[in-house]
Write a protein that holds these residues in place. Structure first.
Motif, PDB file in Angstrom:
ATOM      1  N   ASP A 210       0.850  -1.187   0.000  1.00  0.00           N
ATOM      2  CA  ASP A 210       0.000   0.000   0.000  1.00  0.00           C
ATOM      3  C   ASP A 210       0.880   1.228   0.000  1.00  0.00           C
ATOM      4  OD1 ASP A 210      -2.790  -1.093   0.472  1.00  0.00           O
ATOM      5  OD2 ASP A 210      -1.794  -1.922   2.242  1.00  0.00           O
ATOM      6  N   ILE A 212       0.622   5.715  -0.004  1.00  0.00           N
ATOM      7  CA  ILE A 212      -0.324   6.765   0.369  1.00  0.00           C
ATOM      8  C   ILE A 212      -0.343   7.811  -0.733  1.00  0.00           C
ATOM      9  CG2 ILE A 212      -1.087   8.380   2.159  1.00  0.00           C
ATOM     10  CD1 ILE A 212       0.566   6.908   4.178  1.00  0.00           C
ATOM     11  N   ARG A 217      -5.336   9.210   1.070  1.00  0.00           N
ATOM     12  CA  ARG A 217      -5.951   7.889   0.951  1.00  0.00           C
ATOM     13  C   ARG A 217      -4.915   6.885   0.454  1.00  0.00           C
ATOM     14  NH1 ARG A 217     -11.090   9.368  -2.596  1.00  0.00           N
ATOM     15  NH2 ARG A 217     -11.521   7.147  -2.546  1.00  0.00           N
ATOM     16  N   THR A 218      -5.053   5.631   0.878  1.00  0.00           N
ATOM     17  CA  THR A 218      -4.074   4.640   0.451  1.00  0.00           C
ATOM     18  C   THR A 218      -4.510   3.996  -0.859  1.00  0.00           C
ATOM     19  OG1 THR A 218      -5.156   2.926   1.764  1.00  0.00           O
ATOM     20  CG2 THR A 218      -3.319   4.098   2.788  1.00  0.00           C
ATOM     21  N   GLN A 220      -3.748   0.362  -2.921  1.00  0.00           N
ATOM     22  CA  GLN A 220      -3.114  -0.968  -2.946  1.00  0.00           C
ATOM     23  C   GLN A 220      -2.471  -1.151  -4.309  1.00  0.00           C
ATOM     24  OE1 GLN A 220      -5.429  -4.563  -1.640  1.00  0.00           O
ATOM     25  NE2 GLN A 220      -4.993  -5.266  -3.699  1.00  0.00           N
ATOM     26  N   VAL A 417      -2.724   7.494   7.175  1.00  0.00           N
ATOM     27  CA  VAL A 417      -2.797   6.165   7.768  1.00  0.00           C
ATOM     28  C   VAL A 417      -2.687   6.271   9.284  1.00  0.00           C
ATOM     29  CG1 VAL A 417      -1.489   4.001   8.037  1.00  0.00           C
ATOM     30  CG2 VAL A 417      -1.885   4.948   5.758  1.00  0.00           C
ATOM     31  N   LEU A 441      -6.336  -2.066   7.118  1.00  0.00           N
ATOM     32  CA  LEU A 441      -5.451  -2.565   6.063  1.00  0.00           C
ATOM     33  C   LEU A 441      -4.779  -3.855   6.495  1.00  0.00           C
ATOM     34  CD1 LEU A 441      -3.734   0.808   5.048  1.00  0.00           C
ATOM     35  CD2 LEU A 441      -5.514  -0.405   3.783  1.00  0.00           C
ATOM     36  N   SER A 474      -9.220   4.263   1.756  1.00  0.00           N
ATOM     37  CA  SER A 474      -8.421   3.876   0.592  1.00  0.00           C
ATOM     38  C   SER A 474      -9.210   3.981  -0.705  1.00  0.00           C
ATOM     39  CB  SER A 474      -7.846   2.486   0.785  1.00  0.00           C
ATOM     40  OG  SER A 474      -8.862   1.625   1.226  1.00  0.00           O
ATOM     41  N   TYR A 475      -8.439   3.948  -1.778  1.00  0.00           N
ATOM     42  CA  TYR A 475      -9.029   3.992  -3.119  1.00  0.00           C
ATOM     43  C   TYR A 475      -9.648   2.655  -3.446  1.00  0.00           C
ATOM     44  CZ  TYR A 475      -7.586   8.598  -4.442  1.00  0.00           C
ATOM     45  OH  TYR A 475      -7.473   9.955  -4.515  1.00  0.00           O
TER      46      TYR A 475
END
Ligand code: A5A
Ligand code: ZN
Length: 475
Positions: A210, A212, A217-218, A220, A417, A441, A474-475
């Protein structure tokens, strides 16, 4: 002109088009067109990925269509993907006897064939990869390079081993390969073991990379899955051991998509455009002659000499001898992220000098043309890579905080995060997700440098012993 990067969502939307990465006007939702420039960048980045894969894997190609009967065999797998599969039901006007799925990933295309390929322990390990398109009917907001319905650049590796431990060794190797890849792109990442409820459908466990994004937002950007013998049992893949017994193989698979390009653009870019590491930039060097009346010939002579010499060294060089004003030229090549700019005006031409500057710095340096050697340029490229990495890492770490209470954690969501300790219980994980309104996560496989927290601590929910975990939007 781009919107400022601080308005990340708009900036991303605009840079993708202005820097000619993707044309987003294709009339199917979640499908986009690679522009020639974007496709060159893809080719260079995937060249690195292939180089790494080719060391220990053989490249293959499996069909894009999977019969319903195979796709549905592994219970967990199909449960995870059933909402995302595109189906082909007809050939012309005839209805097909067995519906065909457009691959959402290739386990169920490959493993029936692995059954035929693997006979004895001598056939193991089997390690293959392919770079193909896969289709997923994503219902969340689609975004170019980030959430696609046709993933065009899906690198998926699939391996088979004698037992759980050997497969696990390969998981570690795969993690190292992905580290090497993202280090080469100067993209920082966390390596995180996904919680039980978020692992790949059919996997024993999932390790994710992951990063940022600038908005906190993170994303993956890759995953490595230990499949144990789950698929082997479903597809009946056995091998003969040296002792003559028959045993199930253990498998792993791991994948990276064009999200690697999304992160490259997003993490290094700035208000004026792309910033690309030297090795992956479609144009590595731009030569800009500054043309004044009466001095054109002198300047062009020297500029051409420099251009030819750099091309001769094998660099990807462009010459901008257009009539545009210098400012317009600078802007154009800054937008495309050209790492090294070389300006030559009348004064430089006379003294056989050039003004060099790097895309990520505001510094201009005047140097003798003879110092534009292959060695020097490579050294400068390495220095630039180190600066990009350092900056990206620092910016990522600014978005990471440790918390020991859920309320402050909830407030941090959307900014970055949150690290916290979490016990093994699923209830505590669910409680965290509920309270902070974001997905856990998982557990940090390694604690990145510069983060001063211990691996173990009290669970943020129940106070029992827990391990270091991360949660983020996250995305
Ligand atoms: N067979 C295994 C490797 C697999 O399919 N794993 S995966 O589902 O996790 O996908 C691999 C990677 O592809 C993910 O880590 C993510 O980075 C990327 N990916 C997944 N869905 C995507 C989508 N809709 N658009 C772009 N990239 C996607
Ligand atoms: Zn707990």
């Amino acid at each position: 002109m781009l919107p400022p990067k601080s308005n990340f969502s708009e900036w991303y939307h605009e840079i993708i088009q202005h820097a000619q990465i993707m044309d987003i006007r294709y009339p199917v939702k979640g499908l986009y067109v690679w522009f020639p420039f974007g496709f060159k960048l893809r080719k260079l980045v995937y060249g690195k990925l292939r180089e790494i894969m080719d060391r220990e894997h053989d490249e293959v190609y499996f069909p894009a269509l999977i019969p319903e009967t195979e796709l549905g065999k592994e219970g967990q797998h199909i449960k995870g993907f059933e909402d995302e599969v595109y189906w082909i039901t007809h050939g012309g006007i005839d209805e097909l006897d067995v519906k065909l799925a457009l691959r959402p990933t290739s386990e169920t295309a490959m493993y029936p064939m692995f059954r035929l390929w693997i006979r004895s322990h001598a056939d193991l390990p089997l390690k293959v990869y392919q770079v193909v398109n896969v289709f997923r009917y994503e219902t969340k907001h689609t975004r170019p390079l980030i959430r696609l319905r046709e993933i065009t650049s899906f690198k998926e590796a699939h391996t088979a081993h004698r037992n759980y431990e050997e497969a696990e060794e390969n998981v570690k190797k795969a993690i190292n390969s992905y580290k090497e890849f993202y280090d080469a792109l100067a993209i920082p990442y966390f390596v995180i073991k996904r919680p039980e409820w978020d692992k790949f459908p059919g996997a024993d466990y999932t390790i994710a990379f992951d990063t940022i994004m600038p908005d906190g937002r993170t994303l993956q950007i890759g995953t490595v899955h230990h499949l144990a013998d789950n698929f082997a049992k479903t597809f009946d893949i056995k091998y003969e051991t040296p002792e003559g017994d028959h045993a199930y193989i253990h498998q792993t698979c791991y994948g990276i998509s064009e999200r690697c390009i999304a992160s490259l653009i997003s993490i290094h870019g700035d208000d004026v455009g792309l910033i690309l590491p030297f090795e992956y930039a479609p144009h590595q060097i731009v030569v800009i002659p500054i043309l004044y009346k009466g001095k054109e010939e002198l300047v062009m002579n020297v500029a051409n000499q420099v251009y030819d010499r750099l091309r001769g060294m094998g660099f990807r060089v462009v010459m901008d001898d257009s009539d545009d004003r210098p400012g317009a030229k600078y802007y154009r090549w800054e937008l495309f992220g050209v790492p090294l700019r070389i300006e030559i005006g009348p004064r430089e031409a006379e003294s056989k000098e050039a003004v060099v500057s790097f895309r990520d710095e505001k510094v201009k340096k005047k140097i003798p043309i003879e110092e534009l050697t292959e060695d020097n340029i490579k050294t400068w490229a390495e220095e630039m890579h180190a600066r990009l990495r350092e900056k990206a890492y620092r910016e990522m770490m600014e978005k990471v905080r440790y918390f020991d209470d859920l309320d402050s954690m909830a407030e941090w969501m959307g900014k970055g995060v949150a690290l916290f300790h979490l016990c093994e219980s699923i209830e505590c994980g669910e409680e965290v997700e509920e309270r902070v309104k974001a997905g856990v996560l998982g557990q940090l496989v390694e604690i990145p440098e510069g983060i001063d927290v211990s691996e173990k601590g009290q669970c943020v929910v129940c106070g029992r012993e827990g391990k270091l975990n991360a949660v983020a939007k996250s995305y």
